[in-house]
Design a protein around this motif. Structure first.
Motif, PDB file in Angstrom:
ATOM      1  N   VAL A 122     -11.336  -5.548  -0.834  1.00  0.00           N
ATOM      2  CA  VAL A 122     -11.249  -7.039  -1.358  1.00  0.00           C
ATOM      3  C   VAL A 122     -11.172  -7.912  -0.186  1.00  0.00           C
ATOM      4  CG1 VAL A 122      -9.707  -8.394  -2.470  1.00  0.00           C
ATOM      5  CG2 VAL A 122      -9.528  -6.053  -2.880  1.00  0.00           C
ATOM      6  N   MET A 123     -12.117  -8.814  -0.267  1.00  0.00           N
ATOM      7  CA  MET A 123     -12.278  -9.659   0.844  1.00  0.00           C
ATOM      8  C   MET A 123     -11.741 -11.417   0.627  1.00  0.00           C
ATOM      9  SD  MET A 123     -16.174  -8.946   2.390  1.00  0.00           S
ATOM     10  CE  MET A 123     -15.651 -10.098   3.908  1.00  0.00           C
ATOM     11  N   LEU A 155      -5.040  -4.033   9.327  1.00  0.00           N
ATOM     12  CA  LEU A 155      -4.985  -3.123   8.161  1.00  0.00           C
ATOM     13  C   LEU A 155      -3.927  -1.933   8.501  1.00  0.00           C
ATOM     14  CD1 LEU A 155      -8.653  -2.520   7.280  1.00  0.00           C
ATOM     15  CD2 LEU A 155      -6.961  -3.551   5.883  1.00  0.00           C
ATOM     16  N   ILE A 156      -2.868  -1.854   7.619  1.00  0.00           N
ATOM     17  CA  ILE A 156      -2.008  -0.806   7.840  1.00  0.00           C
ATOM     18  C   ILE A 156      -2.208   0.248   6.604  1.00  0.00           C
ATOM     19  CG2 ILE A 156      -0.478  -1.912   8.844  1.00  0.00           C
ATOM     20  CD1 ILE A 156       1.302  -2.318   6.394  1.00  0.00           C
ATOM     21  N   THR A 157      -1.830   1.665   6.729  1.00  0.00           N
ATOM     22  CA  THR A 157      -1.946   2.467   5.424  1.00  0.00           C
ATOM     23  C   THR A 157      -0.703   2.558   4.684  1.00  0.00           C
ATOM     24  OG1 THR A 157      -3.452   3.992   6.851  1.00  0.00           O
ATOM     25  CG2 THR A 157      -2.287   4.671   5.076  1.00  0.00           C
ATOM     26  N   THR A 158      -0.754   2.296   3.446  1.00  0.00           N
ATOM     27  CA  THR A 158       0.093   2.315   2.601  1.00  0.00           C
ATOM     28  C   THR A 158       0.628   3.753   1.878  1.00  0.00           C
ATOM     29  OG1 THR A 158      -1.297   2.124   0.650  1.00  0.00           O
ATOM     30  CG2 THR A 158      -0.465   0.029   1.718  1.00  0.00           C
ATOM     31  N   SER A 159       1.607   3.680   1.205  1.00  0.00           N
ATOM     32  CA  SER A 159       2.246   5.324   0.703  1.00  0.00           C
ATOM     33  C   SER A 159       1.256   5.600  -0.459  1.00  0.00           C
ATOM     34  CB  SER A 159       3.641   4.982   0.273  1.00  0.00           C
ATOM     35  OG  SER A 159       3.668   3.751  -0.741  1.00  0.00           O
ATOM     36  N   GLU A 160       0.535   4.643  -0.830  1.00  0.00           N
ATOM     37  CA  GLU A 160      -0.345   5.036  -2.282  1.00  0.00           C
ATOM     38  C   GLU A 160      -1.692   5.587  -1.709  1.00  0.00           C
ATOM     39  OE1 GLU A 160       0.892   1.974  -1.839  1.00  0.00           O
ATOM     40  OE2 GLU A 160       2.354   1.983  -3.579  1.00  0.00           O
ATOM     41  N   GLY A 161      -1.932   5.309  -0.230  1.00  0.00           N
ATOM     42  CA  GLY A 161      -3.330   5.883   0.161  1.00  0.00           C
ATOM     43  C   GLY A 161      -4.265   4.892   0.518  1.00  0.00           C
ATOM     44  N   GLY A 162      -3.954   3.677   0.203  1.00  0.00           N
ATOM     45  CA  GLY A 162      -4.885   2.506   0.499  1.00  0.00           C
ATOM     46  C   GLY A 162      -4.575   1.867   1.901  1.00  0.00           C
ATOM     47  N   GLN A 163      -5.271   0.774   2.122  1.00  0.00           N
ATOM     48  CA  GLN A 163      -5.005  -0.016   3.541  1.00  0.00           C
ATOM     49  C   GLN A 163      -4.678  -1.320   3.188  1.00  0.00           C
ATOM     50  OE1 GLN A 163      -8.503   1.455   5.627  1.00  0.00           O
ATOM     51  NE2 GLN A 163      -7.136   1.772   7.091  1.00  0.00           N
ATOM     52  N   VAL A 164      -3.807  -2.108   3.669  1.00  0.00           N
ATOM     53  CA  VAL A 164      -3.953  -3.394   3.298  1.00  0.00           C
ATOM     54  C   VAL A 164      -3.301  -4.389   4.573  1.00  0.00           C
ATOM     55  CG1 VAL A 164      -1.309  -3.208   2.893  1.00  0.00           C
ATOM     56  CG2 VAL A 164      -2.684  -5.142   1.912  1.00  0.00           C
ATOM     57  N   ALA A 165      -3.924  -5.658   4.970  1.00  0.00           N
ATOM     58  CA  ALA A 165      -3.650  -6.362   5.706  1.00  0.00           C
ATOM     59  C   ALA A 165      -2.928  -7.446   5.629  1.00  0.00           C
ATOM     60  CB  ALA A 165      -5.149  -6.825   6.409  1.00  0.00           C
ATOM     61  N   SER A 196     -12.737 -11.966   5.777  1.00  0.00           N
ATOM     62  CA  SER A 196     -11.588 -11.029   6.233  1.00  0.00           C
ATOM     63  C   SER A 196     -11.244 -10.014   4.970  1.00  0.00           C
ATOM     64  CB  SER A 196     -10.326 -11.576   6.810  1.00  0.00           C
ATOM     65  OG  SER A 196     -10.790 -12.385   8.001  1.00  0.00           O
ATOM     66  N   LEU A 197     -11.199  -8.790   5.694  1.00  0.00           N
ATOM     67  CA  LEU A 197     -10.924  -7.512   4.765  1.00  0.00           C
ATOM     68  C   LEU A 197      -9.181  -7.552   4.176  1.00  0.00           C
ATOM     69  CD1 LEU A 197     -11.978  -5.133   2.970  1.00  0.00           C
ATOM     70  CD2 LEU A 197     -11.277  -3.735   5.157  1.00  0.00           C
ATOM     71  N   CYS A 198      -9.036  -7.877   3.041  1.00  0.00           N
ATOM     72  CA  CYS A 198      -7.477  -7.872   2.691  1.00  0.00           C
ATOM     73  C   CYS A 198      -6.828  -6.723   2.218  1.00  0.00           C
ATOM     74  CB  CYS A 198      -7.493  -8.871   1.467  1.00  0.00           C
ATOM     75  SG  CYS A 198      -7.682 -10.395   1.729  1.00  0.00           S
ATOM     76  N   GLU A 199      -7.616  -6.051   1.524  1.00  0.00           N
ATOM     77  CA  GLU A 199      -7.069  -4.728   1.082  1.00  0.00           C
ATOM     78  C   GLU A 199      -8.260  -3.665   0.712  1.00  0.00           C
ATOM     79  OE1 GLU A 199      -3.758  -2.976  -2.213  1.00  0.00           O
ATOM     80  OE2 GLU A 199      -4.249  -5.372  -2.124  1.00  0.00           O
ATOM     81  N   LEU A 200      -8.071  -2.395   0.889  1.00  0.00           N
ATOM     82  CA  LEU A 200      -9.107  -1.196   0.784  1.00  0.00           C
ATOM     83  C   LEU A 200      -8.353  -0.094   0.020  1.00  0.00           C
ATOM     84  CD1 LEU A 200     -11.948   0.011   1.220  1.00  0.00           C
ATOM     85  CD2 LEU A 200     -11.081   0.504   3.296  1.00  0.00           C
ATOM     86  N   ALA A 201      -8.834   0.274  -1.064  1.00  0.00           N
ATOM     87  CA  ALA A 201      -8.086   1.338  -1.761  1.00  0.00           C
ATOM     88  C   ALA A 201      -8.922   2.027  -2.765  1.00  0.00           C
ATOM     89  CB  ALA A 201      -6.855   0.880  -2.451  1.00  0.00           C
TER      90      ALA A 201
END
Length: 346
Positions: free
Chosen positions: A249-250, A327-337, A254-259
């Motif tokens: 998601v941009m 970007l940090i890794t979340t507990s669900e396995g994705g990444q979010v900024a 910028s990249l907001c979230e990746l999952a």
């Protein structure tokens, strides 16, 4: 965390690596336009559109990575920069670990065969002066100079048949086909050189809704039969849910979230992603009200400090206004900024 690490080790290899990608466009005009008279002095001022701002992504072999976001967020610029149609202002792009963003046209030629692009508008991406046969033969001849005329024709007929276009139509021109047929021809052109990576820049947005599903199914069949990898640019979240393996998601370059797709749609973490997904029409009586974002999208000419979303975010703090989130890794396995996610506020 250990479970996520285990999953990461079993993931397919990384085919395309994008690291710290920046792209800006100068909108200052020529040299004389840039000269301004200020404070009794002549100064030179330049303005830039900051289209991509530090995006880092990996495209895994065999997946369909969908990049989503509203118009002007930099999706298509990422696609064109990855394909070498635009030169990055900063950062690197690598293919199978080999950096390619700084190569000249001759050095890029072997990668052109492996990397192909399907453009948004099939009316503009096909040469009106060439027959469909000539359009499809051109890349085959370029990348296989040792092939004879019969081999080239056989390849063109095979790829036309694979996308549902009658090979006997090879002598027709692009204007004789409908939009859906033209996009099939564009897909055939991309497949003609047997690539392993395809960038699809909103390939169905210019088509009628009744044709969109056919073209999507064609892309999915081609992926399965040819073991293709897609970087799929779109703003249609219904398509993403059906087609994508992972979603990036941009917002404002910028990249907001990746999952993974299922994770993103089930448990979106970034406030912008939540607002985006809440806008999808659903035939449900008990569906929650769409999240209404306040404020306007900032201009990419003068980017806001800190998080680019802070002017419209309901969870904004002073830190959001000053510090760019990583970007940090979340507990669900994705990444979010997002600072709010990092601090546990949402």
């Amino acid at each position: 965390m250990s479970q996520n690490q285990t999953e990461n080790t079993t993931q397919p290899e990384s085919l395309v690596q994008i690291r710290g990608l920046y792209k800006k466009f100068n909108i200052s005009g020529d040299f004389l336009d840039q000269l301004k008279f200020k404070g009794g002095k002549i100064v030179r001022e330049q303005e830039h559109v900051h289209a991509i701002n530090g995006v880092s992504l990996d495209v895994h072999k065999g997946e369909a990575l969908c990049v989503v976001g509203e118009s002007g967020c930099g999706k298509s610029t990422v696609a064109r920069t990855v394909m070498g149609l635009l030169t990055p202002s900063g950062g690197t792009i690598s293919y199978r670990g080999e950096r390619i963003d700084h190569l000249d046209d001759k050095a890029l030629l072997p990668y052109r065969k492996k990397m192909q692009m399907i453009f948004q508008n099939p009316y503009a991406s096909l040469n009106p002066r060439m027959t469909i046969g000539q359009t499809l033969e051109e890349p085959v001849r370029l990348h296989n100079p040792d092939w004879n005329a019969q081999q080239v024709r056989d390849k063109v007929h095979e790829v036309m048949f694979s996308v549902g276009i009658d090979p006997s139509w090879a002598d027709r021109f692009a204007h004789e086909f409908s939009g859906g047929q033209r996009q099939r021809i564009s897909i055939a052109r991309a497949l003609a050189v047997d690539p392993e990576f395809i960038v699809a820049d909103e390939p169905i947005s210019a088509l009628d809704v009744s044709i969109q599903a056919q073209v999507l199914n064609l892309l999915m069949d081609a992926q399965e039969k040819r073991n293709l990898t897609y970087l799929f640019i779109t703003h249609d979240l219904a398509v993403v849910e059906h087609f994508g393996t992972r979603v990036a998601v941009m917002y404002l370059g910028s990249l907001c979230e990746l999952a993974p797709t299922k994770t993103l749609f089930a448990t979106p973490r970034h406030p912008y992603t939540k607002a985006l997904l809440s806008a999808i029409p659903r035939l449900q009586d008990d569906r929650p009200e769409p999240i209404k974002l306040t404020g306007e999208v900032p201009t990419p000419v003068n980017l806001p400090s800190g998080c680019v979303f802070h002017g419209r975010c309901p969870y904004v703090t002073d830190r959001c206004k000053q510090e760019i989130p990583k970007l940090i890794t979340t507990s669900e396995g994705g990444q979010v900024a997002c600072h709010a996610v990092e601090e546990g506020r949402i």
